[in-house]
Design a protein around this motif. Structure first.
Motif, PDB file in Angstrom:
ATOM      1  N   ASP A 226      -7.370   8.781   4.267  1.00  0.00           N
ATOM      2  CA  ASP A 226      -7.527   8.203   5.603  1.00  0.00           C
ATOM      3  C   ASP A 226      -8.337   6.914   5.548  1.00  0.00           C
ATOM      4  N   PHE A 227      -9.378   6.926   4.704  1.00  0.00           N
ATOM      5  CA  PHE A 227     -10.170   5.706   4.565  1.00  0.00           C
ATOM      6  C   PHE A 227      -9.307   4.565   4.038  1.00  0.00           C
ATOM      7  N   ALA A 228      -8.469   4.850   3.065  1.00  0.00           N
ATOM      8  CA  ALA A 228      -7.588   3.821   2.512  1.00  0.00           C
ATOM      9  C   ALA A 228      -6.632   3.299   3.577  1.00  0.00           C
ATOM     10  N   THR A 229      -6.086   4.197   4.394  1.00  0.00           N
ATOM     11  CA  THR A 229      -5.193   3.782   5.469  1.00  0.00           C
ATOM     12  C   THR A 229      -5.923   2.882   6.455  1.00  0.00           C
ATOM     13  N   SER A 230      -7.146   3.252   6.778  1.00  0.00           N
ATOM     14  CA  SER A 230      -7.954   2.461   7.704  1.00  0.00           C
ATOM     15  C   SER A 230      -8.214   1.067   7.139  1.00  0.00           C
ATOM     16  N   TYR A 231      -8.600   1.000   5.870  1.00  0.00           N
ATOM     17  CA  TYR A 231      -8.861  -0.302   5.235  1.00  0.00           C
ATOM     18  C   TYR A 231      -7.604  -1.159   5.224  1.00  0.00           C
ATOM     19  N   ASN A 232      -6.487  -0.547   4.862  1.00  0.00           N
ATOM     20  CA  ASN A 232      -5.236  -1.304   4.808  1.00  0.00           C
ATOM     21  C   ASN A 232      -4.808  -1.804   6.179  1.00  0.00           C
ATOM     22  N   GLU A 233      -5.128  -1.064   7.227  1.00  0.00           N
ATOM     23  CA  GLU A 233      -4.826  -1.531   8.575  1.00  0.00           C
ATOM     24  C   GLU A 233      -5.575  -2.832   8.863  1.00  0.00           C
ATOM     25  N   LEU A 234      -6.843  -2.870   8.497  1.00  0.00           N
ATOM     26  CA  LEU A 234      -7.610  -4.103   8.695  1.00  0.00           C
ATOM     27  C   LEU A 234      -6.967  -5.263   7.947  1.00  0.00           C
ATOM     28  N   GLY A 235      -6.568  -5.017   6.705  1.00  0.00           N
ATOM     29  CA  GLY A 235      -5.980  -6.089   5.914  1.00  0.00           C
ATOM     30  C   GLY A 235      -4.605  -6.493   6.387  1.00  0.00           C
ATOM     31  N   ASN A 236      -3.752  -5.502   6.637  1.00  0.00           N
ATOM     32  CA  ASN A 236      -2.346  -5.783   6.956  1.00  0.00           C
ATOM     33  C   ASN A 236      -2.152  -6.291   8.377  1.00  0.00           C
TER      34      ASN A 236
END
Length: 547
Positions: free
Chosen positions: A375-385
């Motif tokens: 979930d943390f990875a998904t959250s981080y990728n949302e910020l980036g993408n």
């Protein structure tokens, strides 16, 4: 729990004989003429801070940052609660004196908040002379009012919660703590009592007349239900314990936890001291932010004490939820604890702002939360993408097609109808952001700007400025499309300043905007002016393997 789009993208003293008038709760934050006061609980320093402490403190920090951005004089308090049985027992286990343990662990809390760039204005310790003197004066006043009397107690005690438990409650839970699962302790000793039973009906009446006093609603319902079952008087001293503040009338007893701990919210403002100016300015508090396990004490004990002291009640008590890890209670034995070592590893890998974002993004504020690395990875990728990608695209195209200069343009796009959601989100952004912060809908405070960035990306994809740039006849249309995109990502970053204080400021710096000393009115109410020079874009959230 998984990340997905349905995350839910008065005067201090009344005149003699006067009825105490409590402040209205309907708009707890939005009166710009009044200062703003927010607190975390004071944390127990018998062990180092963990995820739960960080979550509550960073949530409070986000709200405090937003209020300062709005131009309100803001006071943000946190600290440590250093007396009690747990401190004595933990210190003995470590071969330390309680004072030495309190000092060492309190220092860890204080240094961690500095490390995480928490903007608290004060850090109070209950072993400080300013607090101890004020607690003595509080007890003296309650004694003079007849609100404290000497009695005796025999019964079950939850040492972890520092709370007496009725025989029925103890039996129903197999004589174990509801919160920690540890065995209850049998106590028998003389003790001073506070007349909680006298004030509890008044507290119940107040809660029912002011539904926003306790939030979320489900927590208020729990308190009301328990209050209606009846409340006994509250033991507020120990004669079997020496680690604490002596009762001013009977030094053989020390003041026990709840008068000592809860009163920090006013002793830090100068109550009982020589200078009441800070108390007069900031009390009543706008928000007591706490974990749900200590709601009863804040929602019943504390208002009762304030009534007895003749002080106005808090405007809001907000109880957030608990964290689990991978669907299970955090435990070092299970290897799923999110401790300081893990948190520092995450920050070193992905940045402090990514942690701040995930903590508030993981669930609607007030609900329970579950940590997973995925979930943390998904959250981080949302910020980036979404956010980072939008900024990078806009700056790169602005540099290529407009020489990096904000164009003069008409905001009315000839293709506006298909992009009504984009234009509506842009126009209503500031008002909706304020509404979410006012209601402490912190997850929505993140979703709103991210959604605008998402819509902006969609707008760019559909209007294709890279195609418009190839046709000289569409130069004005290109300016309009790029102008809309530039102003939208600018709003996104301004809206994220309280949540991503480093990355949002970094993104705005790429747009040629220095946020130092500027308020939301300076940044949000006016678009970037024509001719403003934009900078070069670079990734805000670099791609990395964080699974």
């Amino acid at each position: 729990m998984r990340l997905r789009r349905d995350w839910r993208c008065a005067a201090a003293q009344p005149a003699p004989g006067a009825e105490l008038i409590y402040p209205p709760h309907r708009r707890i934050m939005n009166d710009m003429a009044e200062p703003f006061y927010i607190t975390t609980p004071i944390y127990y320093p018998n062990a180092e801070p963990h995820l739960g402490h960080c979550y509550c403190t960073l949530a409070a920090d986000t709200v405090a940052r937003y209020q300062r951005l709005k131009g309100r004089e803001t006071f943000f308090l946190t600290g440590t609660d250093e007396h009690g049985v747990k401190m004595v027992k933990t210190a003995a286990e470590k071969g330390m004196e309680p004072a030495a343990l309190a000092q060492s662990v309190s220092d860890v809390f204080r240094s961690l908040w500095a490390e995480l760039h928490v903007t608290n204005d004060d850090f109070i310790r209950t072993t400080e002379p300013r607090h101890e003197r004020a607690v003595g004066r509080i007890v003296e006043k309650l004694l003079a009012n007849g609100d404290i009397y000497l009695g005796s107690y025999e019964g079950w005690y939850d040492e972890g919660q520092e709370e007496f438990v009725t025989e029925t409650e103890a039996k129903n839970h197999e004589f174990k703590s509801v919160i920690t699962g540890r065995p209850l302790v049998r106590y028998q000793e003389p003790t001073y009592f506070f007349k909680l039973s006298h004030y509890a009906p008044k507290v119940l009446e107040y809660i029912e007349r002011h539904p926003e006093f306790i939030q979320p609603d489900s927590r208020r319902n729990e308190v009301v239900s328990k209050l209606k079952q009846g409340v006994a008087d509250l033991s507020i001293s120990r004669s079997s314990l020496q680690w604490g503040i002596p009762m001013p009338n009977d030094p053989a007893h020390v003041v026990y936890v709840w008068i000592d701990a809860l009163s920090n919210y006013i002793t830090a403002l100068g109550y009982g001291g020589d200078d009441p100016s800070r108390l007069e300015k900031f009390w009543p508090v706008n928000v007591h932010l706490i974990g749900k396990e200590i709601l009863w004490f804040h929602a019943v004990y504390w208002p009762s004490m304030l009534m007895a002291l003749g002080l106005a009640l808090p405007k809001m008590i907000y109880a957030h939820g608990w964290w689990t890890s991978g669907g299970r209670k955090m435990s070092k034995t299970l290897g799923n604890a999110i401790d300081l070592v893990k948190l520092r590893q995450i920050i070193a890998m992905s940045g402090e702002d990514a942690l701040r974002y995930y903590l508030l993004r993981a669930a609607g504020f007030g609900g329970d939360l579950d940590w997973t690395d995925a979930d943390f990875a998904t959250s981080y990728n949302e910020l980036g993408n979404v956010v980072g990608n939008c900024l990078n695209r806009v700056l790169n195209m602005a540099g290529k097609y407009l020489g990096g200069v904000v164009p003069a343009f008409s905001a009315a796009d000839q293709a506006e109808a298909p992009f009504a959601a984009f234009h509506e989100a842009y126009q209503r952004f500031g008002a909706k952001l304020d509404q979410h912060y006012e209601a402490l809908e912190l997850q929505e405070c993140l979703l709103l700007p991210v959604e605008l960035a998402r819509l902006t990306n969609g707008y760019i994809d559909s209007r294709a400025p890279f195609k418009l740039a190839k046709d000289p006849a569409k130069a004005e249309e290109l300016k309009t499309v790029m102008g809309n995109a530039i102003q939208a990502i600018y709003r996104v970053l301004v809206g994220l300043l309280a949540v991503l204080p480093h990355k949002a400021a970094e993104g705005l710096a790429q747009m040629g905007v220095d946020v130092a000393g500027k308020s939301l009115a300076d940044l949000l109410e006016k678009p970037l002016p024509p001719g403003h020079q934009l900078g070069a874009g670079k990734p805000l959230f670099p791609k990395m393997d964080i699974t």
